[in-house]
Design a protein around this motif. Structure first.
Motif, PDB file in Angstrom:
ATOM      1  N   TRP A 146     -37.120  21.138  17.115  1.00 17.55           N
ATOM      2  CA  TRP A 146     -37.501  20.399  15.406  1.00 17.55           C
ATOM      3  C   TRP A 146     -38.006  20.924  14.809  1.00 17.55           C
ATOM      4  O   TRP A 146     -39.186  21.853  15.471  1.00 17.55           O
ATOM      5  CB  TRP A 146     -38.138  18.785  15.896  1.00 17.55           C
ATOM      6  CG  TRP A 146     -37.296  17.712  16.986  1.00 17.55           C
ATOM      7  CD1 TRP A 146     -36.205  17.981  17.654  1.00 17.55           C
ATOM      8  CD2 TRP A 146     -36.024  17.079  15.679  1.00 17.55           C
ATOM      9  NE1 TRP A 146     -35.588  16.952  17.988  1.00 17.55           N
ATOM     10  CE2 TRP A 146     -35.112  16.250  16.582  1.00 17.55           C
ATOM     11  CE3 TRP A 146     -35.765  16.958  13.933  1.00 17.55           C
ATOM     12  CZ2 TRP A 146     -34.610  15.831  16.615  1.00 17.55           C
ATOM     13  CZ3 TRP A 146     -34.615  16.264  14.276  1.00 17.55           C
ATOM     14  CH2 TRP A 146     -34.302  15.108  14.956  1.00 17.55           C
ATOM     15  N   VAL A 147     -37.784  21.258  13.490  1.00 19.84           N
ATOM     16  CA  VAL A 147     -38.726  21.793  12.764  1.00 19.84           C
ATOM     17  C   VAL A 147     -39.108  20.746  10.961  1.00 19.84           C
ATOM     18  O   VAL A 147     -38.774  19.756  11.372  1.00 19.84           O
ATOM     19  CB  VAL A 147     -38.665  23.219  11.666  1.00 19.84           C
ATOM     20  CG1 VAL A 147     -38.416  24.078  12.705  1.00 19.84           C
ATOM     21  CG2 VAL A 147     -36.848  22.977  10.842  1.00 19.84           C
TER      22      VAL A 147
ATOM     23  N   LEU B 211     -40.086  24.913   8.274  1.00 17.38           N
ATOM     24  CA  LEU B 211     -41.705  24.954   8.692  1.00 17.38           C
ATOM     25  C   LEU B 211     -42.021  24.947   9.701  1.00 17.38           C
ATOM     26  O   LEU B 211     -41.718  23.749  11.000  1.00 17.38           O
ATOM     27  CB  LEU B 211     -42.205  24.005   7.816  1.00 17.38           C
ATOM     28  CG  LEU B 211     -42.279  24.282   6.363  1.00 17.38           C
ATOM     29  CD1 LEU B 211     -42.910  23.138   6.425  1.00 17.38           C
ATOM     30  CD2 LEU B 211     -43.248  25.875   5.957  1.00 17.38           C
ATOM     31  N   SER B 212     -42.323  25.375  10.671  1.00 10.53           N
ATOM     32  CA  SER B 212     -43.129  25.778  11.807  1.00 10.53           C
ATOM     33  C   SER B 212     -44.293  25.041  11.745  1.00 10.53           C
ATOM     34  O   SER B 212     -45.081  25.369  11.144  1.00 10.53           O
ATOM     35  CB  SER B 212     -42.975  26.679  12.569  1.00 10.53           C
ATOM     36  OG  SER B 212     -43.499  26.611  13.918  1.00 10.53           O
ATOM     37  N   VAL B 213     -44.406  24.392  12.467  1.00  7.13           N
ATOM     38  CA  VAL B 213     -45.586  23.097  12.998  1.00  7.13           C
ATOM     39  C   VAL B 213     -46.063  23.726  14.493  1.00  7.13           C
ATOM     40  O   VAL B 213     -47.381  22.925  15.065  1.00  7.13           O
ATOM     41  CB  VAL B 213     -45.833  22.062  12.905  1.00  7.13           C
ATOM     42  CG1 VAL B 213     -45.017  21.128  11.605  1.00  7.13           C
ATOM     43  CG2 VAL B 213     -44.201  20.815  13.865  1.00  7.13           C
ATOM     44  N   VAL B 214     -45.613  24.587  14.907  1.00  2.00           N
ATOM     45  CA  VAL B 214     -46.231  25.231  16.445  1.00  2.00           C
ATOM     46  C   VAL B 214     -47.765  25.681  16.362  1.00  2.00           C
ATOM     47  O   VAL B 214     -47.892  26.413  15.087  1.00  2.00           O
ATOM     48  CB  VAL B 214     -45.378  25.844  16.875  1.00  2.00           C
ATOM     49  CG1 VAL B 214     -45.990  27.048  18.488  1.00  2.00           C
ATOM     50  CG2 VAL B 214     -44.497  25.897  17.593  1.00  2.00           C
TER      51      VAL B 214
ATOM     52  N   SER C 194     -46.260  15.178  12.145  1.00  2.00           N
ATOM     53  CA  SER C 194     -46.740  16.211  11.371  1.00  2.00           C
ATOM     54  C   SER C 194     -46.408  15.416   9.547  1.00  2.00           C
ATOM     55  O   SER C 194     -45.540  14.858   9.072  1.00  2.00           O
ATOM     56  CB  SER C 194     -46.107  17.158  11.402  1.00  2.00           C
ATOM     57  OG  SER C 194     -46.770  18.429  10.050  1.00  2.00           O
ATOM     58  N   THR C 195     -46.923  16.226   8.603  1.00  2.00           N
ATOM     59  CA  THR C 195     -47.395  15.565   7.736  1.00  2.00           C
ATOM     60  C   THR C 195     -46.930  16.933   6.061  1.00  2.00           C
ATOM     61  O   THR C 195     -46.655  16.747   5.022  1.00  2.00           O
ATOM     62  CB  THR C 195     -48.610  15.389   6.537  1.00  2.00           C
ATOM     63  OG1 THR C 195     -49.424  15.539   6.493  1.00  2.00           O
ATOM     64  CG2 THR C 195     -48.848  13.974   7.335  1.00  2.00           C
ATOM     65  N   ALA C 196     -46.950  18.204   6.686  1.00  2.05           N
ATOM     66  CA  ALA C 196     -46.296  19.243   6.174  1.00  2.05           C
ATOM     67  C   ALA C 196     -44.656  19.003   5.908  1.00  2.05           C
ATOM     68  O   ALA C 196     -43.917  18.246   6.589  1.00  2.05           O
ATOM     69  CB  ALA C 196     -45.816  20.437   7.627  1.00  2.05           C
ATOM     70  N   GLY C 197     -44.628  19.895   4.690  1.00  2.63           N
ATOM     71  CA  GLY C 197     -43.680  19.690   4.595  1.00  2.63           C
ATOM     72  C   GLY C 197     -43.049  18.100   3.925  1.00  2.63           C
ATOM     73  O   GLY C 197     -43.917  16.954   3.593  1.00  2.63           O
TER      74      GLY C 197
END
Length: 200
Positions: free
Chosen positions: A53-54, A63-66, A90-93
């Motif tokens: 998942w990304v 986007l990577s949230v690692v 995550s709230t990225a992107g």
């Protein structure tokens, strides 16, 4: 006086249960909890249990949230992929996406411009009607469908016939996941081998 019943199995709750009890057992409580989660999130477990998942931007850049810093993800580098729970938190992107890998036989059929004003176009309806019961969701644009299932094609294919625009992928790509099921699509994946053969 009305008999109070278990919210899962509907068996009567006897005197041994607390006044505010909702379930007759821990098993029923867990079953109801799992059912509620399935209803809230239709994504099939065959996808959510994989670490593929990304997140993605509004322009569909993965986007990577690692780790602690968000960075671009790669559809060919597993080190940039995460668990479903991690990308959901995550709230990225602006959303989540699933990376297709040759390791698991998962495949996505992308029916581009399949919907017009919310209605399925005739060419797309013919394809949907020949599908086994499998997970289908509306794409982020609201005009396409992503059909998820099992299969193998070894390399991505794009098919154009008249007004139809079909893409089929099973590796080296990530696909946005909206969690917006189409019609009454089930939260499970079927074998799409025969359908893919017919399309190609």
């Amino acid at each position: 006086m009305k008999t109070k019943r278990c919210e899962n199995c509907r068996n009567p709750l006897g005197a041994r249960h607390a006044h505010n009890a909702r379930f007759c057992s821990g098993r029923c409580r867990m079953a109801a909890h799992r059912a509620a989660r399935r209803q809230a999130d239709p994504t099939p477990s065959a996808m959510t249990r994989r670490r593929q998942w990304v997140r993605h931007t509004a322009r569909k850049m993965p986007l990577s949230v690692v780790g602690s810093k968000v960075r671009p993800a790669s559809s060919t580098d597993p080190e940039t992929w995460s668990s479903y729970s991690a990308v959901s938190r995550s709230t990225a992107g602006v959303g989540v996406g699933f990376v297709l890998s040759a390791m698991d036989r998962l495949v996505c059929i992308d029916l581009d411009h399949a919907l017009l004003d919310g209605q399925l176009r005739p060419w797309a309806r013919r394809i949907v009607d020949m599908l086994p019961a499998t997970y289908i969701e509306v794409s982020p644009s609201g005009t396409g469908l992503h059909v998820w299932g099992f299969g193998s094609i070894e390399r991505g294919r794009r098919i154009r016939r008249g007004e139809s625009a079909i893409e089929v992928y099973d590796r080296g790509r990530y696909i946005t996941v909206t969690r917006n099921p189409f019609e009454n699509a089930p939260s499970r994946l079927a074998d799409l081998t025969r359908v893919i053969a017919d399309l190609l």
